[in-house]
Enzyme design. Structure first.
Site, short mmCIF file in Angstrom:
data_model
loop_
_atom_site.label_atom_id
_atom_site.label_comp_id
_atom_site.label_asym_id
_atom_site.label_seq_id
_atom_site.Cartn_x
_atom_site.Cartn_y
_atom_site.Cartn_z
N GLU A 54 0.85 -1.27 0.08
CA GLU A 54 0.06 0.09 0.01
C GLU A 54 1.02 1.27 -0.08
O GLU A 54 1.74 1.39 0.96
CB GLU A 54 -0.92 -0.02 1.23
CG GLU A 54 -2.17 -0.80 1.22
CD GLU A 54 -2.97 -0.68 2.38
OE1 GLU A 54 -2.73 0.51 3.23
OE2 GLU A 54 -3.67 -1.62 2.68
N ASP A 65 -5.77 8.08 10.78
CA ASP A 65 -4.49 7.42 11.05
C ASP A 65 -4.12 8.07 12.43
O ASP A 65 -4.57 9.13 12.94
CB ASP A 65 -3.54 8.40 10.21
CG ASP A 65 -3.58 7.41 8.65
OD1 ASP A 65 -3.86 8.09 7.79
OD2 ASP A 65 -3.52 6.27 9.01
O1 LIG Z 1 -1.40 1.07 10.65
P1 LIG Z 1 -1.99 -0.03 11.19
O2 LIG Z 1 -2.70 -0.17 12.44
O3 LIG Z 1 -1.01 -1.27 10.87
O4 LIG Z 1 -3.23 -0.21 9.79
C1 LIG Z 1 -3.10 -0.42 8.37
C2 LIG Z 1 -3.10 0.84 8.10
O5 LIG Z 1 -1.64 1.57 8.35
C3 LIG Z 1 -3.15 1.06 6.28
O6 LIG Z 1 -4.07 0.21 5.66
C4 LIG Z 1 -4.01 2.47 6.52
C5 LIG Z 1 -3.21 3.72 6.58
N1 LIG Z 1 -3.97 4.69 6.71
C6 LIG Z 1 -5.38 4.31 6.95
C7 LIG Z 1 -6.49 4.86 7.01
C8 LIG Z 1 -7.68 3.88 7.18
C9 LIG Z 1 -7.63 2.67 6.78
C10 LIG Z 1 -6.38 2.08 6.55
C11 LIG Z 1 -5.29 2.66 6.58
#
Ligand SMILES: O=P(O)(O)OC[C@@H](O)[C@@H](O)c1c[nH]c2ccccc12
Length: 273
Positions: A54, A65
């Site tokens: 991603e 975030d």
């Molecule tokens: O950071 P985490 O807790 O590992 O979660 C994945 C996330 O970083 C990535 O998929 C993502 C980054 N920003 C987001 C905002 C909404 C949903 C998902 C995301």
């Protein structure tokens, strides 16, 4: 007869299914600490066994975030990295030999600023297989889904535990994979997950033939292994972004850069399900 797809992401999930494996899907903020380093990190993620990545577009108001990704976005924005630079990074990584499917992760506003016509015209030229827009308003999603389909790009829906009665609607005519958000709130490592998360993921799996990936809060090999058993992909973002932050001084010192990159590779390699 399955329709012949050339989408790298679809092909990757097909291969993983044949191998009985779950995808490891890292997230990084492109441009943190700078674009050239992000390209080097993408290569490390691939060497560590990531199955797709991603590519996070830094944004000034990342509502979904937590602090780790917010800090990464702020660092990247200082280097003036925006939506178009992130698209260009995907193309540069491909030209540098990366085989990874790239998922462009962006909030909706930068897309609106660029304009949908330009956005989708450019997406097609930049080796992007998937798109995640966490704050895409439902009333806009129909047009975005149509344009994504026309561009041969998977617009990946996010499903949250609170979406239960809307799951069928959300995953209907989706493509790529369905992203199950494991927890409410914002991104960030979690030490535990709500007891109902397994049932939630199973409910989503029952409602679609698409691969189902899980993200939010997953940060240790045990957590990845746990979710890998009940899904087709596991997304890890904040834990990797934190590791990048931890080694950022090494990354910015030419004499120690290789050490910093190796620490990122080793961290991700030990997560692999
Ligand atoms: O950071 P985490 O807790 O590992 O979660 C994945 C996330 O970083 C990535 O998929 C993502 C980054 N920003 C987001 C905002 C909404 C949903 C998902 C995301």
């Amino acid at each position: 007869m399955t329709t012949e797809t050339t989408n790298r992401m679809d092909l990757a999930f097909r291969r993983l299914k044949e191998q009985g494996r779950t995808a490891l899907i890292p997230f990084l903020t492109v441009g943190d600490p700078d674009l050239e380093t992000s390209l080097a990190i993408i290569a490390e993620l691939e060497a560590a066994g990531a199955d797709m990545v991603e590519l996070g577009v830094p944004y000034s108001d990342p509502l979904a975030d937590g602090p780790v990704i917010q800090r990464a976005s702020a660092r990247a924005l200082k280097g003036n990295v925006h939506l178009r630079t992130c698209m260009e990074a995907a193309l540069k990584a491909r030209k540098a030999g990366s085989q990874l499917p790239f998922i462009l992760f962006t909030y909706y506003n930068p897309v609106l600023q660029m304009g949908l016509d330009t956005f989708f015209a450019e997406l097609g030229n930049h080796e992007i297989s998937g798109l995640i827009i966490p704050d895409l308003p439902i009333e806009e999603s129909e047009e975005m889904r149509r344009r994504s389909r026309e561009a041969g790009i998977n617009l990946i829906p996010l499903v949250a535990p609170t979406s239960s009665e809307r799951i069928a609607k959300i995953v209907n005519d989706a493509s790529g994979f369905v992203y199950c958000v494991s927890s409410l709130g914002v991104t960030g490592e979690r030490s535990s997950f709500h007891e109902s998360v397994d049932r939630f993921i199973e409910t989503v799996r029952q409602s679609t033939d698409l691969p189902v990936a899980v993200g939010f809060g997953i940060s240790t090999p045990d957590q990845v292994a746990r979710f890998a058993k009940i899904s087709d992909g596991v997304v890890v973002g904040s834990a990797i972004v934190r590791k990048i932050e931890e080694v950022i001084v090494l990354l910015q010192d030419p004499a120690k850069r290789a050490e910093g990159l190796l620490q990122i590779r080793n961290f991700v390699a030990q997560l692999r399900p």
